[in-house]
Motif scaffolding. Structure first.
Motif, PDB file in Angstrom:
ATOM      1  N   LEU A 135      -8.549  56.072  47.773  1.00  0.00           N
ATOM      2  CA  LEU A 135      -8.702  54.623  47.906  1.00  0.00           C
ATOM      3  C   LEU A 135     -10.112  54.165  47.549  1.00  0.00           C
ATOM      4  O   LEU A 135     -10.299  53.079  46.991  1.00  0.00           O
ATOM      5  CB  LEU A 135      -8.346  54.179  49.328  1.00  0.00           C
ATOM      6  N   THR A 136     -11.110  54.994  47.836  1.00  0.00           N
ATOM      7  CA  THR A 136     -12.481  54.606  47.502  1.00  0.00           C
ATOM      8  C   THR A 136     -12.722  54.627  46.001  1.00  0.00           C
ATOM      9  O   THR A 136     -13.675  54.000  45.527  1.00  0.00           O
ATOM     10  CB  THR A 136     -13.527  55.515  48.180  1.00  0.00           C
ATOM     11  N   GLN A 137     -11.869  55.293  45.246  1.00  0.00           N
ATOM     12  CA  GLN A 137     -12.035  55.314  43.798  1.00  0.00           C
ATOM     13  C   GLN A 137     -11.649  53.981  43.161  1.00  0.00           C
ATOM     14  O   GLN A 137     -12.053  53.673  42.048  1.00  0.00           O
ATOM     15  CB  GLN A 137     -11.214  56.444  43.170  1.00  0.00           C
ATOM     16  N   PHE A 138     -10.860  53.182  43.890  1.00  0.00           N
ATOM     17  CA  PHE A 138     -10.392  51.895  43.369  1.00  0.00           C
ATOM     18  C   PHE A 138     -11.122  50.716  44.005  1.00  0.00           C
ATOM     19  O   PHE A 138     -10.784  49.573  43.745  1.00  0.00           O
ATOM     20  CB  PHE A 138      -8.885  51.757  43.595  1.00  0.00           C
ATOM     21  N   THR A 139     -12.083  51.001  44.848  1.00  0.00           N
ATOM     22  CA  THR A 139     -12.843  49.949  45.527  1.00  0.00           C
ATOM     23  C   THR A 139     -14.325  50.295  45.463  1.00  0.00           C
ATOM     24  O   THR A 139     -14.697  51.411  45.124  1.00  0.00           O
ATOM     25  CB  THR A 139     -12.422  49.839  47.009  1.00  0.00           C
ATOM     26  N   PRO A 140     -15.180  49.348  45.830  1.00  0.00           N
ATOM     27  CA  PRO A 140     -16.610  49.662  45.840  1.00  0.00           C
ATOM     28  C   PRO A 140     -17.051  50.488  47.046  1.00  0.00           C
ATOM     29  O   PRO A 140     -18.231  50.713  47.246  1.00  0.00           O
ATOM     30  CB  PRO A 140     -17.283  48.289  45.846  1.00  0.00           C
ATOM     31  N   ALA A 141     -16.113  50.944  47.838  1.00  0.00           N
ATOM     32  CA  ALA A 141     -16.452  51.734  49.026  1.00  0.00           C
ATOM     33  C   ALA A 141     -16.917  53.135  48.623  1.00  0.00           C
ATOM     34  O   ALA A 141     -16.753  53.569  47.493  1.00  0.00           O
ATOM     35  CB  ALA A 141     -15.240  51.837  49.949  1.00  0.00           C
ATOM     36  N   SER A 142     -17.494  53.841  49.561  1.00  0.00           N
ATOM     37  CA  SER A 142     -17.918  55.216  49.304  1.00  0.00           C
ATOM     38  C   SER A 142     -17.571  56.067  50.518  1.00  0.00           C
ATOM     39  O   SER A 142     -17.198  55.557  51.564  1.00  0.00           O
ATOM     40  CB  SER A 142     -19.418  55.273  49.036  1.00  0.00           C
ATOM     41  N   ALA A 193      -8.762  53.681  37.134  1.00  0.00           N
ATOM     42  CA  ALA A 193      -9.112  52.547  37.991  1.00  0.00           C
ATOM     43  C   ALA A 193      -9.732  51.416  37.183  1.00  0.00           C
ATOM     44  O   ALA A 193      -9.408  50.244  37.400  1.00  0.00           O
ATOM     45  CB  ALA A 193     -10.065  53.003  39.100  1.00  0.00           C
ATOM     46  N   PHE A 218      -8.033  47.782  36.901  1.00  0.00           N
ATOM     47  CA  PHE A 218      -8.785  46.619  37.341  1.00  0.00           C
ATOM     48  C   PHE A 218      -8.949  45.619  36.196  1.00  0.00           C
ATOM     49  O   PHE A 218      -8.800  44.412  36.384  1.00  0.00           O
ATOM     50  CB  PHE A 218     -10.151  47.026  37.890  1.00  0.00           C
TER      51      PHE A 218
END
Length: 132
Positions: free
Chosen positions: A51-58, A79, A83
Motif C-alpha cells: 500500500l505504501t508503494q501507491f501512496t506517499p507513505a513510507s 503505480a 496514478f
C-alpha cells in the motif's frame, strides 16, 4: 493483496538461486524485531508495504537484495502508470464538464438575446428563462 503476496514470494522464491536467502526484507525484519515472526505478521507487513508503494507513505521495510529492488521498481512503475491514468481520467472528466457548462450558458445567452430582440413580454420571458 496480490502485490503483497508477490513481495513475500520474492523472498521465498527459488527463482533467484544465486542470492543468499538470509539477505532479504524478511530476515531484516526478524532481526529488527529480535524474534521470529508468524506468517500473519509477515502478510500484514507485506500488505502495508504494498500500500505504501501507491501512496506517499513510507515504512521501515525496504528491499534488501537485487531481486527485491527490481520488484520494487516494477511496482513503482505500475503505480506511476495507474496514478497517471487516474489523473488523466479526472482531468478529462473536468474538461468535459466545463465544456458542457459553457455550452449551456452560451445557449441560455442566445435565448435571452432573442427574448430581448423580439420584445417578448416580461412574464413570458421569465417563464422561458426559468425553464432553462
Amino acid at each position: 493483496h496480490y502485490i503483497a503476496c508477490c513481495w513475500y514470494g520474492v523472498r521465498v522464491s527459488q527463482v533467484f538461486e544465486h542470492m543468499d536467502p538470509r539477505d532479504s526484507w524478511v530476515t531484516r525484519l526478524q532481526q529488527s524485531r529480535g524474534r521470529e515472526a508468524d506468517f500473519g505478521y509477515f502478510y500484514t507487513t507485506a500488505l502495508h508495504w504494498s500500500l505504501t508503494q501507491f501512496t506517499p507513505a513510507s515504512m521501515e521495510v525496504v528491499p534488501a537484495n537485487s531481486a527485491e529492488r527490481a520488484f520494487t521498481v516494477g511496482v513503482l512503475m505500475v503505480a506511476v502508470i495507474l496514478f497517471s491514468s487516474l489523473l488523466s481520467s479526472i482531468t478529462t472528466s473536468m474538461i468535459n464538464l466545463r465544456k458542457s457548462s459553457e455550452e449551456k450558458h452560451r445557449q441560455a445567452g442566445y435565448v435571452r438575446r432573442y427574448i430581448m430582440n423580439k420584445h417578448v413580454t416580461l412574464e413570458t420571458g421569465n417563464r422561458v428563462v426559468a425553464f432553462l
